[in-house]
Write a protein that holds these residues in place. Sequence first.
Motif, PDB file in Angstrom:
ATOM      1  N   ASP A  35      23.271  42.621  33.772  1.00  0.00           N
ATOM      2  CA  ASP A  35      22.389  42.465  32.926  1.00  0.00           C
ATOM      3  C   ASP A  35      22.965  43.292  31.812  1.00  0.00           C
ATOM      4  N   LEU A  36      24.053  42.556  31.078  1.00  0.00           N
ATOM      5  CA  LEU A  36      24.803  43.166  29.921  1.00  0.00           C
ATOM      6  C   LEU A  36      24.521  42.861  28.553  1.00  0.00           C
ATOM      7  N   THR A  37      24.482  43.779  27.552  1.00  0.00           N
ATOM      8  CA  THR A  37      24.614  43.458  26.164  1.00  0.00           C
ATOM      9  C   THR A  37      25.698  44.092  25.491  1.00  0.00           C
ATOM     10  N   SER A  43      27.943  52.652  17.897  1.00  0.00           N
ATOM     11  CA  SER A  43      26.756  52.365  18.028  1.00  0.00           C
ATOM     12  C   SER A  43      26.358  53.708  18.919  1.00  0.00           C
ATOM     13  N   PRO A  44      25.221  54.313  18.493  1.00  0.00           N
ATOM     14  CA  PRO A  44      24.576  55.539  19.020  1.00  0.00           C
ATOM     15  C   PRO A  44      24.140  55.089  20.522  1.00  0.00           C
ATOM     16  N   VAL A  45      23.970  56.098  21.496  1.00  0.00           N
ATOM     17  CA  VAL A  45      23.145  55.647  22.724  1.00  0.00           C
ATOM     18  C   VAL A  45      21.539  55.822  22.303  1.00  0.00           C
ATOM     19  N   ARG A  46      20.845  54.488  22.556  1.00  0.00           N
ATOM     20  CA  ARG A  46      19.442  54.652  22.328  1.00  0.00           C
ATOM     21  C   ARG A  46      18.635  55.330  23.146  1.00  0.00           C
ATOM     22  N   GLN A  47      17.319  55.461  22.489  1.00  0.00           N
ATOM     23  CA  GLN A  47      16.432  56.120  23.383  1.00  0.00           C
ATOM     24  C   GLN A  47      15.985  55.425  24.722  1.00  0.00           C
ATOM     25  N   GLY A  48      16.155  56.089  26.053  1.00  0.00           N
ATOM     26  CA  GLY A  48      16.083  55.531  27.147  1.00  0.00           C
ATOM     27  C   GLY A  48      17.201  55.234  27.798  1.00  0.00           C
ATOM     28  N   TRP A  49      18.260  55.242  27.075  1.00  0.00           N
ATOM     29  CA  TRP A  49      19.685  54.954  27.682  1.00  0.00           C
ATOM     30  C   TRP A  49      20.451  55.942  27.962  1.00  0.00           C
ATOM     31  N   THR A 122      23.718  52.633  30.504  1.00  0.00           N
ATOM     32  CA  THR A 122      23.027  52.098  31.364  1.00  0.00           C
ATOM     33  C   THR A 122      21.447  52.492  30.790  1.00  0.00           C
ATOM     34  N   ARG A 123      20.675  51.775  31.006  1.00  0.00           N
ATOM     35  CA  ARG A 123      19.252  52.011  30.976  1.00  0.00           C
ATOM     36  C   ARG A 123      18.426  52.766  32.045  1.00  0.00           C
ATOM     37  N   LEU A 124      17.682  53.944  31.866  1.00  0.00           N
ATOM     38  CA  LEU A 124      17.228  54.814  32.878  1.00  0.00           C
ATOM     39  C   LEU A 124      16.399  53.839  33.750  1.00  0.00           C
ATOM     40  N   ALA A 125      15.658  52.970  33.351  1.00  0.00           N
ATOM     41  CA  ALA A 125      14.367  52.352  34.148  1.00  0.00           C
ATOM     42  C   ALA A 125      14.917  51.244  35.110  1.00  0.00           C
ATOM     43  N   PHE A 129      22.754  47.090  31.299  1.00  0.00           N
ATOM     44  CA  PHE A 129      23.966  47.788  30.742  1.00  0.00           C
ATOM     45  C   PHE A 129      24.432  47.550  29.292  1.00  0.00           C
ATOM     46  N   GLU A 130      25.126  48.332  28.769  1.00  0.00           N
ATOM     47  CA  GLU A 130      25.369  48.063  27.384  1.00  0.00           C
ATOM     48  C   GLU A 130      26.875  48.653  27.106  1.00  0.00           C
TER      49      GLU A 130
END
Length: 288
Positions: A35-37, A43-49, A122-125, A129-130
């Motif tokens: 699961d990759l975007t 690009s900053p690290v988003r909330q929850g990542w 990586t998303r915490l939930a 991945f990004e």
Amino acid sequence: MIPAPASAPARPPVSAAALLAPVHRRLAALCPALDLTVAEPPSPVRQGWTDAAELVLRPELLDALLDAEAERIRERHGRTPRPDVAASRTLHAKLWAVSLIVSGPWYLERRVPLLRSGDVRTRLADDAFEVVPGAFACLPDDPAAALPGVRVVHDEEALRAELRVAVTGQVRPLLAALGPRLRRGPRALWGMAGDDLVSAVWYLGRMLGEEEHAVRAAGELLPGPLGPFPGGADFRTLTGRDGRRHPTRTRLGCCLHYTVAPAEACATCPRTCDAERLRRLEGDPPAG
């Protein structure tokens, strides 16, 4: 008087990142288990990542990551995992995905991403991945060899060495963050990292319908112990009833999946005998 033709607008120069982004998108399309975007740089690290370096510095993020994995195991298998099992399963998933993100462009286009700390998130939930593409290493005959941000190496073995270094750079903070929760030493941890690098290349080859080529590529990438990896790909073959030969290998590091699903030990687990491996490969029902 004939007016001078209007000059065409200047095109922005092609960047290494712009060339690498499409291959990462192709990789995501080829690999349903990944699961990759792809994010636009910068690009900053988003909330929850989070990224691996942040996991080392912020234990609360690591706790959130492990809690999410423990909850997934409870939902899927109906049992609460030991803390080291949740950590092992998390590490295995992250190592495999990171290895595929780094090795995929090498396998597909002979370009090794030179990712910086924070370029893989990586998303915490969950296991999403990004990646933020940037510079890469390539061979002298690559059309992009003269671009800024491109590192040219002289041959295939030098490019494989670049790949091993690139994977090591992304893996090391993951091992630093999760290793203490697994209660295992450095050799076992790096054994897991090598296993997942080999597994990632092997998986991509299967998705492309070229397993034999991928097995050969993984064997050339890790022909034996190459620091910090304590072992090689070490593929061998099993022969089925019809004479067909199936590649297999035995992992050095255990992800402890058998502790949450005893009947589903990994096909390359040291606990899975060759007869059971062949049974699964040939689609036979379980004995009894």
